[in-house]
Design an enzyme around this catalytic site. Structure first.
Site, PDB file in Angstrom:
ATOM      1  N   GLU A 131     -47.364  -2.313 -16.552  1.00  0.00           N
ATOM      2  CA  GLU A 131     -48.398  -1.928 -18.033  1.00  0.00           C
ATOM      3  C   GLU A 131     -48.773  -2.096 -18.779  1.00  0.00           C
ATOM      4  OE1 GLU A 131     -46.113  -5.042 -19.634  1.00  0.00           O
ATOM      5  OE2 GLU A 131     -43.659  -4.566 -18.829  1.00  0.00           O
ATOM      6  N   ASN A 172     -46.622   0.575 -12.174  1.00  0.00           N
ATOM      7  CA  ASN A 172     -45.168   0.623 -12.754  1.00  0.00           C
ATOM      8  C   ASN A 172     -45.598   0.723 -14.863  1.00  0.00           C
ATOM      9  OD1 ASN A 172     -42.373  -0.351 -12.245  1.00  0.00           O
ATOM     10  ND2 ASN A 172     -43.473  -2.324 -13.313  1.00  0.00           N
ATOM     11  N   HIS A 222     -36.175   0.301 -18.844  1.00  0.00           N
ATOM     12  CA  HIS A 222     -35.587  -1.219 -19.669  1.00  0.00           C
ATOM     13  C   HIS A 222     -34.840  -0.446 -20.871  1.00  0.00           C
ATOM     14  CE1 HIS A 222     -36.405  -4.414 -17.534  1.00  0.00           C
ATOM     15  NE2 HIS A 222     -37.882  -4.008 -17.744  1.00  0.00           N
ATOM     16  N   GLU A 282     -36.988  -1.376 -12.223  1.00  0.00           N
ATOM     17  CA  GLU A 282     -35.923  -2.877 -13.298  1.00  0.00           C
ATOM     18  C   GLU A 282     -35.164  -2.011 -14.130  1.00  0.00           C
ATOM     19  OE1 GLU A 282     -39.307  -5.105 -14.989  1.00  0.00           O
ATOM     20  OE2 GLU A 282     -40.646  -4.608 -13.642  1.00  0.00           O
ATOM     21  N   ASP A 292     -32.551  -1.010 -16.792  1.00  0.00           N
ATOM     22  CA  ASP A 292     -31.105  -2.358 -17.007  1.00  0.00           C
ATOM     23  C   ASP A 292     -31.091  -1.904 -19.077  1.00  0.00           C
ATOM     24  OD1 ASP A 292     -32.962  -3.155 -18.863  1.00  0.00           O
ATOM     25  OD2 ASP A 292     -33.006  -5.818 -18.250  1.00  0.00           O
TER      26      ASP A 292
HETATM   27  C1  XIL Z   1     -39.674 -10.689 -17.406  1.00  0.00           C
HETATM   28  C2  XIL Z   1     -38.412 -11.814 -16.166  1.00  0.00           C
HETATM   29  O1  XIL Z   1     -37.376 -10.603 -16.556  1.00  0.00           O
HETATM   30  C3  XIL Z   1     -38.464 -13.174 -17.068  1.00  0.00           C
HETATM   31  O2  XIL Z   1     -37.538 -14.392 -17.154  1.00  0.00           O
HETATM   32  C4  XIL Z   1     -39.835 -13.283 -17.868  1.00  0.00           C
HETATM   33  O3  XIL Z   1     -39.647 -14.699 -19.360  1.00  0.00           O
HETATM   34  C5  XIL Z   1     -40.595 -12.300 -18.400  1.00  0.00           C
HETATM   35  O4  XIL Z   1     -40.815 -11.320 -17.549  1.00  0.00           O
HETATM   36  N1  XIL Z   1     -41.395  -6.128 -17.427  1.00  0.00           N
HETATM   37  C6  XIL Z   1     -41.579  -6.587 -16.843  1.00  0.00           C
HETATM   38  C7  XIL Z   1     -40.651  -7.826 -16.294  1.00  0.00           C
HETATM   39  O5  XIL Z   1     -42.071  -6.240 -15.578  1.00  0.00           O
HETATM   40  O6  XIL Z   1     -41.694  -8.771 -15.380  1.00  0.00           O
HETATM   41  C8  XIL Z   1     -40.469  -8.938 -16.895  1.00  0.00           C
HETATM   42  O7  XIL Z   1     -39.831  -9.394 -16.460  1.00  0.00           O
HETATM   43  C9  XIL Z   1     -39.352  -7.678 -18.080  1.00  0.00           C
HETATM   44  C10 XIL Z   1     -39.892  -6.324 -18.735  1.00  0.00           C
END
Ligand code: XIL
Length: 462
Positions: A157, A199, A235, A263, A265
């Site tokens: 990020e 990422n 996401h 990641e 969802d």
């Molecule tokens: C999130 C986790 O799922 C949570 O449990 C934590 O509190 C915060 O981080 N992008 C990412 C992940 O790269 O590491 C994040 O994970 C979600 C967004």
């Protein structure tokens, strides 16, 4: 001759009987995400948290469906180096050893990120010092896990939404633009065997931010900075996927890097309903198909095993239900759609679609035995069979009598006796049961020697 013919006929009859009984799987298509993905040459993974590993439904679902694991928080800087040069790997080590024992690939997440970063790092203001600290962190953490990590999210990020400018972080401010390539070089040195990824989120389709990442990867490739892959976090929101995910994956692939959906969802306003769940299924299918369409897209990772523990409701108010398994670990429509997109068959491969492997689409039954009358050398019993949450077309109850007991009479059930074992089928009208409905049969047992112990009882469908 006649004997040979009889043998052949016998074999054919047996084969037909097995087919009718559903003993042969109707198709050999894979029935789990990991098997279906493996058949397509990709991994299918999930984020997992050590804190849930004591829950059997969590671990069973993880082990059954996924062949890649990303520690959800356990490898982040605040956990691995909470104070300067003092490293702790306990929870991450446990997840890694679980993954290895299950044959799962591990994605290391993440070496350099502005979030979940301890305060002591935020306080550093000299370029040489912060470079030193960053390189030391990378060489320790990636060095510790060296040999167990297939892919590292080296930098996470680093770009802003919208403009595609660099995100204002301590690394960007104090080290400058080159912190990212320095991090990749340090990671390559610490673990030469891992694929090194950049990422980020909101880089799933083409936009200013993914254009900026694209330009960086292109530049790194041109100058020999060691980068092997790009992670699209994905996401996403139900019903509003970027339309050009596949084209975006393809353009990164064309730069000579692998692409991972890291990641995934797809969240919705809660509570879920059937139309949102159907749209979500279509969205998961689209993402999965986009990855499969590009040979360099090598894996899909969902951000959690179950909606029960998803990060979404904590961060996006009023939203949730973003994953493939619901709070009770039941497969959602999105699960079936993903599995189908991977070339698998929802269910258990017996073709009936109910996932219990018995070749019929009946639900399950439970049964109870009650003694309704008793005298010196006999008794009456009653068995009640109750359907679970699914309808059943028929049922079977098996009673095993004790020594010296004989079935004298039976009503509302049709028995087949084999020694002490009595198999009872419905009489017709009491065969099919709506969800939650019951059927009963009664019987009289004579026990001339006075053994009036309860017979054993089991039941099943159909
Ligand atoms: C999130 C986790 O799922 C949570 O449990 C934590 O509190 C915060 O981080 N992008 C990412 C992940 O790269 O590491 C994040 O994970 C979600 C967004």
């Amino acid at each position: 001759m006649r004997r040979a013919l009889t043998a052949v006929l016998g074999a054919v009859t047996l084969l037909l009987a097995m087919l009718v009984a559903g003993a042969l799987p109707a198709s050999a298509a894979p029935t789990t995400l990991k098997e279906a993905a493996a058949a397509k040459g990709i991994v299918f993974g999930t984020a997992a948290a050590q804190s849930h590993m004591g829950e059997s439904a969590y671990v069973n679902t993880l082990n059954r469906e996924f062949n890649q694991l990303t520690p959800e928080n356990e490898m982040k800087w605040e956990t691995t180096e909470p104070s300067r040069n003092s490293f702790s790997y306990g929870a991450a080590d446990q997840l890694v050893s679980h993954a290895r024992s299950q044959g799962m690939a591990v994605r290391g997440h993440t070496l350099v990120w502005h979030s979940q970063l301890p305060d002591w790092v935020e306080g550093i203001s000299s370029r040489t010092e912060l470079l030193d600290v960053m390189n030391n962190h990378i060489s320790n953490v990636a060095g510790h896990f060296q040999g167990d990590i297939e892919y590292w999210d080296v930098v996470n990020e680093a770009f802003q939404d919208g403009s595609g400018a660099r995100r204002d972080t301590v690394f960007q401010r104090v080290i400058g633009d080159d912190y990212i390539e320095q991090a990749f070089r340090a990671a390559r040195q610490a673990d030469p065997g891992a694929e090194l990824c950049y990422n980020d989120y909101n880089i799933d389709g083409r936009n200013a931010k993914s254009d900026a990442v694209y330009a960086m990867v292109q530049d790194f490739k041109a100058r020999g900075v060691p980068i092997d892959c790009v992670g699209l976090q994905a996401h996403l929101i139900v019903g509003s996927l970027p339309g050009d995910i596949q084209a975006n994956i393809q353009r990164f692939a064309d730069l000579g890097v692998n692409v991972y959906i890291t990641e995934l969802d797809i969240r919705m306003q809660t509570p879920p309903d059937s139309s949102k769940l159907a749209q979500q299924a279509a969205d998961y299918r689209a993402v999965t198909s986009a990855c499969l369409a590009v040979p360099r897209c090598k894996g899909i990772t969902v951000w959690g095993v179950t909606d029960k523990y998803s990060w979404v409701p904590d961060v996006f108010e009023g939203e949730g239900a973003a994953l493939l398994f619901d709070d009770a670990y039941a497969k959602k429509p999105a699960y079936d759609a993903t599995l189908e997109a991977l070339g698998g068959t929802p269910g258990d491969g017996d073709g009936d679609g109910d996932g219990d492997g018995d070749g019929d689409n009946d639900g399950t039954v439970t049964c109870t035995y009650t003694r309704t009358a008793q005298w010196n050398n006999g008794f009456n019993g009653q068995v009640t069979i109750t359907a679970g949450s699914g309808a059943v077309s028929s049922w079977t109850a098996v009673l095993t009598m004790n020594s010296g007991q004989d079935l004298q009479a039976i009503w509302n059930g049709s028995p087949t006796e084999n020694g002490d074992v009595i198999t009872v089928k419905p009489v017709g009208w009491n065969s099919s049961l709506a969800p939650g409905a019951s059927a009963s049969f009664g019987f009289t047992v004579s026990a001339p020697g006075g053994n009036v112990a309860d017979p054993a009882l089991t039941c099943s469908t159909p």
